[in-house]
Scaffold this motif. Structure first.
Motif, PDB file in Angstrom:
ATOM      1  N   PHE A  45       0.935   5.302  34.620  1.00  0.00           N
ATOM      2  CA  PHE A  45       0.596   6.295  33.593  1.00  0.00           C
ATOM      3  C   PHE A  45       1.714   7.331  33.457  1.00  0.00           C
ATOM      4  O   PHE A  45       2.146   7.655  32.347  1.00  0.00           O
ATOM      5  CB  PHE A  45      -0.712   6.990  33.959  1.00  0.00           C
ATOM      6  CG  PHE A  45      -1.124   8.063  32.994  1.00  0.00           C
ATOM      7  CD1 PHE A  45      -1.865   7.763  31.863  1.00  0.00           C
ATOM      8  CD2 PHE A  45      -0.767   9.392  33.210  1.00  0.00           C
ATOM      9  CE1 PHE A  45      -2.240   8.752  30.962  1.00  0.00           C
ATOM     10  CE2 PHE A  45      -1.127  10.390  32.324  1.00  0.00           C
ATOM     11  CZ  PHE A  45      -1.873  10.070  31.194  1.00  0.00           C
ATOM     12  N   VAL A  46       2.197   7.843  34.582  1.00  0.00           N
ATOM     13  CA  VAL A  46       3.248   8.870  34.554  1.00  0.00           C
ATOM     14  C   VAL A  46       4.535   8.313  33.954  1.00  0.00           C
ATOM     15  O   VAL A  46       5.188   8.959  33.122  1.00  0.00           O
ATOM     16  CB  VAL A  46       3.492   9.428  35.969  1.00  0.00           C
ATOM     17  CG1 VAL A  46       4.718  10.341  35.986  1.00  0.00           C
ATOM     18  CG2 VAL A  46       2.273  10.193  36.456  1.00  0.00           C
TER      19      VAL A  46
ATOM     20  N   THR B 219      -1.759   5.505  38.595  1.00  0.00           N
ATOM     21  CA  THR B 219      -1.173   6.824  38.356  1.00  0.00           C
ATOM     22  C   THR B 219       0.319   6.731  38.087  1.00  0.00           C
ATOM     23  O   THR B 219       0.849   7.365  37.169  1.00  0.00           O
ATOM     24  CB  THR B 219      -1.433   7.743  39.571  1.00  0.00           C
ATOM     25  OG1 THR B 219      -2.835   7.820  39.817  1.00  0.00           O
ATOM     26  CG2 THR B 219      -0.887   9.137  39.322  1.00  0.00           C
ATOM     27  N   THR B 220       1.002   5.905  38.878  1.00  0.00           N
ATOM     28  CA  THR B 220       2.451   5.755  38.698  1.00  0.00           C
ATOM     29  C   THR B 220       2.785   5.179  37.329  1.00  0.00           C
ATOM     30  O   THR B 220       3.688   5.666  36.632  1.00  0.00           O
ATOM     31  CB  THR B 220       3.030   4.842  39.801  1.00  0.00           C
ATOM     32  OG1 THR B 220       2.724   5.401  41.083  1.00  0.00           O
ATOM     33  CG2 THR B 220       4.530   4.703  39.652  1.00  0.00           C
TER      34      THR B 220
ATOM     35  N   LEU C 225      -8.013   7.082  33.196  1.00  0.00           N
ATOM     36  CA  LEU C 225      -8.537   6.608  34.470  1.00  0.00           C
ATOM     37  C   LEU C 225      -9.995   6.191  34.332  1.00  0.00           C
ATOM     38  O   LEU C 225     -10.403   5.147  34.855  1.00  0.00           O
ATOM     39  CB  LEU C 225      -8.394   7.720  35.523  1.00  0.00           C
ATOM     40  CG  LEU C 225      -8.403   7.300  36.992  1.00  0.00           C
ATOM     41  CD1 LEU C 225      -7.222   6.400  37.293  1.00  0.00           C
ATOM     42  CD2 LEU C 225      -8.372   8.532  37.890  1.00  0.00           C
TER      43      LEU C 225
ATOM     44  N   PHE D 158      -5.216   2.998  42.859  1.00  0.00           N
ATOM     45  CA  PHE D 158      -5.155   4.360  42.301  1.00  0.00           C
ATOM     46  C   PHE D 158      -3.712   4.838  42.169  1.00  0.00           C
ATOM     47  O   PHE D 158      -3.312   5.383  41.126  1.00  0.00           O
ATOM     48  CB  PHE D 158      -5.950   5.312  43.200  1.00  0.00           C
ATOM     49  CG  PHE D 158      -5.851   6.754  42.781  1.00  0.00           C
ATOM     50  CD1 PHE D 158      -6.562   7.232  41.703  1.00  0.00           C
ATOM     51  CD2 PHE D 158      -5.028   7.629  43.476  1.00  0.00           C
ATOM     52  CE1 PHE D 158      -6.458   8.563  41.309  1.00  0.00           C
ATOM     53  CE2 PHE D 158      -4.916   8.956  43.103  1.00  0.00           C
ATOM     54  CZ  PHE D 158      -5.644   9.424  42.017  1.00  0.00           C
TER      55      PHE D 158
ATOM     56  N   TYR E 110      -4.949  11.838  31.285  1.00  0.00           N
ATOM     57  CA  TYR E 110      -4.971  11.040  32.515  1.00  0.00           C
ATOM     58  C   TYR E 110      -6.405  10.744  32.953  1.00  0.00           C
ATOM     59  O   TYR E 110      -6.727   9.606  33.311  1.00  0.00           O
ATOM     60  CB  TYR E 110      -4.227  11.783  33.622  1.00  0.00           C
ATOM     61  CG  TYR E 110      -4.340  11.136  34.980  1.00  0.00           C
ATOM     62  CD1 TYR E 110      -3.720   9.919  35.241  1.00  0.00           C
ATOM     63  CD2 TYR E 110      -5.074  11.739  36.001  1.00  0.00           C
ATOM     64  CE1 TYR E 110      -3.825   9.306  36.473  1.00  0.00           C
ATOM     65  CE2 TYR E 110      -5.192  11.133  37.246  1.00  0.00           C
ATOM     66  CZ  TYR E 110      -4.561   9.928  37.477  1.00  0.00           C
ATOM     67  OH  TYR E 110      -4.679   9.328  38.702  1.00  0.00           O
ATOM     68  N   TRP E 111      -7.266  11.747  32.901  1.00  0.00           N
ATOM     69  CA  TRP E 111      -8.654  11.555  33.314  1.00  0.00           C
ATOM     70  C   TRP E 111      -9.361  10.551  32.396  1.00  0.00           C
ATOM     71  O   TRP E 111     -10.101   9.680  32.863  1.00  0.00           O
ATOM     72  CB  TRP E 111      -9.398  12.886  33.330  1.00  0.00           C
ATOM     73  CG  TRP E 111     -10.860  12.736  33.608  1.00  0.00           C
ATOM     74  CD1 TRP E 111     -11.892  12.894  32.735  1.00  0.00           C
ATOM     75  CD2 TRP E 111     -11.466  12.331  34.855  1.00  0.00           C
ATOM     76  NE1 TRP E 111     -13.090  12.635  33.344  1.00  0.00           N
ATOM     77  CE2 TRP E 111     -12.853  12.288  34.645  1.00  0.00           C
ATOM     78  CE3 TRP E 111     -10.941  12.017  36.114  1.00  0.00           C
ATOM     79  CZ2 TRP E 111     -13.733  11.947  35.655  1.00  0.00           C
ATOM     80  CZ3 TRP E 111     -11.827  11.665  37.121  1.00  0.00           C
ATOM     81  CH2 TRP E 111     -13.207  11.640  36.890  1.00  0.00           C
TER      82      TRP E 111
END
Length: 353
Positions: free
Chosen positions: A40-41, A37-38, A84, A33, A80-81
């Motif tokens: 994506f950012v 997230t990293t 994911l 996770f 992001y959602w």
């Protein structure tokens, strides 16, 4: 009474192992996770992927239309959602530069990278473990000093530089190995005749039943596997040497030595197995280095795997494809570390507690 005590100890050890494996497995979830997230950012730090890849080649209206169609004009949390959710469904989106599903890219080129990593691990073990044992046996003498210097050079030399040197010497000057690729044109023809297309060219070559095709595949793999494997071989050599020296000073080795067992026999029969435990543990961490090194190795030898494709997509600024490949590589590292931890727990019971 004794049987009851042994049974209780066995049950306790089994439950400790079970708890350890369960905890290590559950840790994969937050690790993946955080990695997703990293990535994506970082990929969104320069703006939307459409502008990054196609900006300057489309008119402002066309660019805005493509951005809207891809949904990159929506709030970042919504993007992001959706990303994911797609990742957990196995959907990494579509590449921008060639309009292909990222999953298709992963399945087409992933086998090549795994095959190269497997070759590299084999090279690292074949070179690192025996030379580490020899270095420990000749501790503080000339062979030990020479091998330690070679180990430092092995893991300090950039992979692409090692690859270029190997190509120059063994391909250009001596002509012993092919310069690039995974298989020759004639070999590809033989694979097509045999309808062998698993992605793992060595397995496909074996399926043809032709030793010449197998030799062709291995000759193409020799230099890239060596260039990538040397990186880890140097680490393994130093680890085996250090731990074997420590093992040679333990009580059970001293007892064998007092019984007249030869020093060479102590190294080959008594001390080498305990010295391999740290190698098993570190092997998981080396997977990340192998995958990073695979990008440079595949580019140097035109080995068309995920590393080669990653460099191509980076040049095209196709951040959707880059994001998918990096996430999958990160997941492979996390899962491999879990498997290595489990193996280490079986080999060394102290790890479980």
């Amino acid at each position: 009474m004794t049987r009851t005590l042994v049974a209780a100890q066995s049950k306790s050890a089994g439950s400790a192992l079970g708890r350890y494996v369960l905890v290590r497995f559950l840790l994969i979830i937050p690790t993946v996770f955080i990695l997703v997230t990293t990535v994506f950012v970082l990929m969104r730090a320069t703006g939307d992927p459409i502008t990054a890849s196609l900006g300057g080649r489309l008119t402002p209206d066309q660019l805005a239309e493509r951005i809207h169609a891809a949904g990159y004009d929506r709030p970042i949390l919504v993007q992001y959602w959706e990303y994911l959710s797609g990742v957990f469904r196995g959907d990494f989106g579509m590449t921008i530069s060639d309009n292909r599903p990222v999953v298709e890219v992963l399945t087409e080129y992933g086998a090549a990278t795994l095959e190269l990593a497997g070759y590299a691990v084999l090279v690292a073990l074949v070179l690192g473990v025996p030379f580490g044992m020899i270095s420990a046996y000749f501790r503080d003498r000339l062979p030990d000093a020479a091998l330690r210097i070679l180990a430092i050079l092995a893991y300090a030399t950039p992979v692409f530089f090692a690859g270029l040197i190997l190509k120059l010497i063994f391909s250009v000057w001596l002509g012993w190995f092919p310069v690039a690729g995974r298989i020759s044109t004639n070999g590809e023809i033989e694979l097509r005749k045999a309808d062998a297309d698993s992605g793992f060219v060595l397995l496909d070559a074996i399926r043809t039943g032709d030793p010449a095709v197998v030799g062709d595949v291995l000759s193409h793999a020799a230099l890239p596997a060596t260039a990538l494997g040397l990186l880890t071989a140097g680490v393994f050599l130093r680890l085996v040497r250090t731990n074997m020296i420590g093992t040679l000073g333990t009580d059970f080795v001293d007892a064998a030595r007092s019984r007249g067992v030869r020093e060479s026999r102590l190294v080959t029969a008594h001390a080498w197995r305990p010295a391999l435990i740290p190698v098993i543990t570190v092997a998981g961490m080396q997977v990340a280095m192998l995958l990073v090194g695979a990008v440079l190795t595949e580019t140097t030898f035109e080995w068309r795997g995920l590393g080669f494709q990653l460099s191509e997509y980076l040049q095209a600024r196709d951040f959707v494809a880059v994001q998918g490949i990096v996430v999958v590589m990160a997941v492979v590292v996390a899962v491999t570390n879990f498997l290595v931890d489990v193996v280490a727990a079986f080999v060394d019971p102290r790890v479980r507690f």
